[in-house]
Design a protein around this motif. Structure first.
Motif, PDB file in Angstrom:
ATOM      1  N   TYR A 127      -5.613  -5.922   6.138  1.00 36.81           N
ATOM      2  CA  TYR A 127      -4.918  -4.699   6.546  1.00 36.81           C
ATOM      3  C   TYR A 127      -5.750  -3.918   7.557  1.00 36.81           C
ATOM      4  CZ  TYR A 127      -3.133   0.104   6.156  1.00 36.81           C
ATOM      5  OH  TYR A 127      -2.669   1.357   6.429  1.00 36.81           O
ATOM      6  N   LEU A 145      -5.044   6.056   1.062  1.00 35.15           N
ATOM      7  CA  LEU A 145      -5.654   5.444   2.231  1.00 35.15           C
ATOM      8  C   LEU A 145      -6.359   6.543   3.026  1.00 35.15           C
ATOM      9  CD1 LEU A 145      -2.612   3.260   3.365  1.00 35.15           C
ATOM     10  CD2 LEU A 145      -4.620   2.491   2.083  1.00 35.15           C
ATOM     11  N   LEU A 184       0.815  -1.206   0.000  1.00 37.94           N
ATOM     12  CA  LEU A 184       0.000   0.000   0.000  1.00 37.94           C
ATOM     13  C   LEU A 184       0.859   1.271   0.000  1.00 37.94           C
ATOM     14  CD1 LEU A 184      -2.874  -1.171   2.381  1.00 37.94           C
ATOM     15  CD2 LEU A 184      -2.908  -1.046  -0.115  1.00 37.94           C
ATOM     16  N   TYR A 226       0.785   0.033  -5.850  1.00 42.15           N
ATOM     17  CA  TYR A 226      -0.429   0.682  -5.356  1.00 42.15           C
ATOM     18  C   TYR A 226      -0.429   2.135  -5.819  1.00 42.15           C
ATOM     19  CZ  TYR A 226      -4.161   2.077  -2.167  1.00 42.15           C
ATOM     20  OH  TYR A 226      -5.338   2.562  -1.635  1.00 42.15           O
ATOM     21  N   TYR A 247      -9.972  -1.284  -7.206  1.00 45.48           N
ATOM     22  CA  TYR A 247      -9.816  -2.737  -7.217  1.00 45.48           C
ATOM     23  C   TYR A 247     -10.076  -3.302  -8.610  1.00 45.48           C
ATOM     24  CZ  TYR A 247      -9.745  -2.569  -2.130  1.00 45.48           C
ATOM     25  OH  TYR A 247      -9.409  -2.295  -0.828  1.00 45.48           O
ATOM     26  N   ARG A 254      -6.811  -6.143   1.622  1.00 45.25           N
ATOM     27  CA  ARG A 254      -7.176  -4.870   2.250  1.00 45.25           C
ATOM     28  C   ARG A 254      -8.017  -5.101   3.506  1.00 45.25           C
ATOM     29  NH1 ARG A 254      -7.601   0.554   1.042  1.00 45.25           N
ATOM     30  NH2 ARG A 254      -8.169   1.549   3.007  1.00 45.25           N
TER      31      ARG A 254
END
Length: 463
Positions: free
Chosen positions: A309, A395, A260, A391, A439, A306
């Motif tokens: 995560y 976020l 990420l 990535y 995604y 994810r």
């Protein structure tokens, strides 16, 4: 003719020079990033370019801007559409613990692999949620709506050139130069005096609200180079006497693969701004809203990755409650080591990370046999090699953490009020173009690589 990717590269370079003139500490940040990247490349060799060639990493930037209305967001989409950048992802920052951020966001970026390789410029773009009663009471909302309706961020000539560039995917050189001149100017910090009382009224709600709705223009809020070792950069910037925020946002540093996005910044600096008092007099004041951010990008995670995560972050919060920052870092390292695969191979085999897949050099292991049907078996037995997908997105918790670390007062929120609904569909309608699902983009990139494999090497089930 100047193609879209050339417009994007030129715009990114000019914005970087402009922001360096406005915020000199940003130039220091870029210089230190370059030094760290060169040192990492020298130390690690080709492995340092596992997630992008050094030429791409050196040129890479993301910027951040803020607008006030759906109409302004639509105009921004038009300008960035001229640069081959599309809105990707929806980020709702309003419920961030410990701060008031009355904004929702998307990010404009290239989406095709070749365009990202040429110049992966991105702009994280936030829009004020004026209709959210938790932040703006009816009187303030009415005044704010009127104020925003009375300003023009992007002129008709710029928007016309942008429409043409997007439709034709290029511009003649003279028109390209004019477009770039107008576009960069639109994001410069204005010298126009600010109504001090109006700005203060919004600042009592949120410093971000004041930065968006308290002025008659927009501007680059921060600009972000990419670095290969963000922990080393943090140490070197601190060593030069530049005050950094307290933490590096995102995944912890650990011995496994980078995933990420990790981000940090130097603290927002007090910048001289002209302030107009109620009696019309203008004095020199200072506002603290802009900063310099730096990022380190890792491997894109699948939906399952994810979700893991997010669970790990919650576990870290639980285990590190009440502890110091240093102790939290130790807890985070331990949680990561306990729950996340320690190799790229493990991320790929467990389908937690996004990769492209390619036949191994020999097309079959030395010991022969038929290839297995599953992805993990093909990787374990050496039939396939996996190349990580970078990535390219953001976020929300990390973005909010950066914003929060650079705010002054905490602001205010009427938690008893009901928040208004904002989602990707609403932003899509405002812009007249779809907000893309990140995604889906990563899945398409992975699936294209799988489709190119010889039939007997294609795994039967990849989620």
């Amino acid at each position: 003719m100047v193609e879209q990717w050339q417009l994007r590269a030129a715009f990114a370079a000019r914005i970087s020079r402009m922001y360096g003139r406005e915020v000199p500490a940003y130039t220091t940040l870029v210089d230190v990033s370059r030094e760290v990247n060169e040192d990492v490349l020298r130390t690690r060799g080709a492995d340092a370019e596992r997630l992008g060639a050094i030429a791409r990493v050196t040129a890479e930037r993301h910027g951040a801007i803020r607008v006030g209305t759906p109409q302004e967001l639509g105009q921004v989409a038009c300008v960035f559409g001229a640069l081959g950048m599309r809105p990707v992802g929806f980020y709702d920052l309003r419920d961030t613990p410990g701060s008031t951020l009355p904004v929702v966001s998307t990010a404009f970026r290239p989406v095709a692999e070749d365009e990202l390789a040429r110049n992966p410029f991105r702009v994280f773009t936030s829009m004020l949620t004026v209709s959210d009663a938790r932040f703006f009471d009816p009187e303030l909302r009415s005044r704010l709506t009127a104020f925003l309706a009375g300003r023009e961020l992007f002129g008709p000539e710029l928007l016309a050139l942008a429409d043409r560039a997007e439709a034709e995917q290029e511009l003649p050189a003279p028109d390209a130069e004019r477009f770039l001149e107008l576009a960069v100017t639109a994001f410069e910090l204005s010298a126009e005096p600010i109504d001090a009382d109006w700005y203060a009224a919004l600042e009592r709600v949120s410093a971000v609200a004041a930065d968006i709705g308290g002025v008659r223009s927009t501007h680059i809020n921060h600009l972000t180079p990419r670095v290969l070792d963000i922990d080393e950069l943090y140490r070197r910037m601190t060593g030069r006497g530049i005050e950094m925020i307290d933490t590096i946002q995102g995944p912890p540093r650990w011995d496994g693969p980078d995933v990420l996005l990790r981000q940090t910044s130097f603290r927002a600096l007090a910048e001289p701004r002209a302030l107009r008092a109620a009696d019309g007099s203008v004095t020199e004041g200072a506002l603290r809203v802009r900063f310099g951010e730096v990022e380190a990008r890792g491997i894109a995670l699948t939906r399952e990755g994810r979700a893991l995560y997010d669970r790990l972050l919650a576990l870290i919060d639980e285990r590190a409650a009440g502890r110091t920052a240093a102790e939290r870092s130790e807890v985070a390292h331990a949680v990561w080591t306990e729950h996340l695969p320690a190799t790229e191979h493990g991320l790929a085999a467990q389908e937690l990370g996004f990769f492209t897949y390619h036949p191994a050099a020999s097309d079959r292991p030395a010991y022969g046999g038929r290839p297995p049907a599953d992805l993990g078996g093909l990787l374990d037995q050496g039939w396939l090699r996996a190349e990580p997908i970078v990535y390219e997105d953001f976020l929300p918790r990390s973005a909010a953490g950066i914003f929060r670390s650079n705010l002054g007062e905490a602001g205010s929120r009427h938690s008893g009020q009901e928040g208004s609904a904002y989602d990707a569909r609403r932003l899509s309608e405002a812009m007249g173009r779809d907000v893309l699902d990140p995604y889906t983009l990563y899945e398409r990139q992975r699936d294209r690589s799988l489709a190119r494999l010889p039939r007997d090497l294609r795994p039967q089930a990849v989620s």
